[in-house]
Design an enzyme around this catalytic site. Structure first.
Site: not given
Ligand code: PAF
Length: 270
Positions: A26, A29-32, A148-149, A184
């Site tokens: 949840g 943001h624009s990355g999602h 990013k992750d 982020s």
């Molecule tokens: O990157 C995230 O937001 C979380 O680590 C994920 C992949 C949804 C797992 O909870």
């Protein structure tokens, strides 16, 4: 768009055609938005999960970071509706873990113990466990994760390969604000001053990636920056996350800092 709050409802969601899953916690943001856009371009249906997973936080969620993690389901649902998402899966903790903390986890191994994992023990075991659970629940054809992750992405790719999970992991490039800071959910915690101080992170990684400074110089720049506490900066092999002795093109510079009480991560390919 369907909003599915119960695990049984999510399990029953089986549309005809391919499904792209965007797992999130949840605070979108624009990355999602970019993850969703790519998922929509490559699949017949897009499902977004929204679940702040306590297993991946300190003390299984009994910590400030978990409690203060931004949560606004109505806002996130409105954001996803505009993007044309088919279903949002947003279960409660009780729905996801009805027996409490699970007994059986997916272990992230040594890949999960380095870098971010060194400062956040158990974090990646929580991530692999919940992501495996989401894959089992939603059976996506493709799943979308932000670059990013970078460590999370490498570990999930390895989990899918090691456990022969029938899903294709699709990496999505980092989205940055106009000032260069990587998008982020945690950026919401930054004051204007802290955000300004945080810019040393993308700027230092950019100069390192361009070969303008050495790793030691980049580390010194971050360690000496006002308002910043350096957690780590390393150049690693993006697949194994092991440090490389002689950094070269294709290697990945990864770093984490604390600014104004907020932990930020970023990375750049050399
Ligand atoms: O990157 C995230 O937001 C979380 O680590 C994920 C992949 C949804 C797992 O909870």
């Amino acid at each position: 768009m369907q909003l599915l709050r119960a695990v049984a409802e999510a399990h029953a969601f089986r549309p005809v055609g391919s499904v792209g899953l965007v797992p999130t916690m949840g605070a979108l943001h624009s990355g999602h938005g970019e993850l969703v856009r790519l998922a929509a371009a490559e699949n017949d249906h897009v499902v977004v999960s929204i679940f702040v997973n306590p297993l991946q936080f300190t003390d299984l969620g009994d910590c400030e970071d978990y409690r203060r993690y931004p949560r606004d389901l109505d806002r996130d649902v409105a954001f996803l509706e505009i993007l044309g998402v088919d279903a949002v899966v947003a279960p409660s903790v009780e729905e996801m873990y009805p027996g409490g903390v699970p007994e059986v986890w997916v272990r992230s191994g040594t890949m999960g113990e380095r870098l971010e994992g060194a400062s956040r023990p158990g974090h990646f075991d929580g991530v692999t466990t919940v992501v495996a659970k989401l894959f089992a629940l939603l059976a996506p054809d493709r799943a979308y994760f932000g670059e990013k992750d970078a460590q999370q992405l490498a570990i999930i790719e390895r989990m899918v390969a090691d456990l022969t999970l029938p899903v294709t992991v699709r990496p999505v490039p980092i989205i940055r604000g106009a000032d260069g800071l990587a998008e982020s959910s945690r950026n919401q915690h930054l004051t204007a001053r802290a955000r300004e101080q945080a810019l040393v992170l993308p700027r230092t990684l950019a100069t390192l990636a361009a070969g303008e400074v050495t790793v030691d110089e980049a580390r010194a720049r971050l360690a000496g920056a006002e308002g910043v506490e350096l957690d780590h900066l390393e150049v690693v092999d993006p697949g194994t996350l092991l440090p490389v002795d002689h950094p070269g093109p294709g290697d990945l510079a990864v770093a984490a800092i604390h600014v104004g009480g907020t932990r930020l991560i970023d990375n750049r390919r050399l």
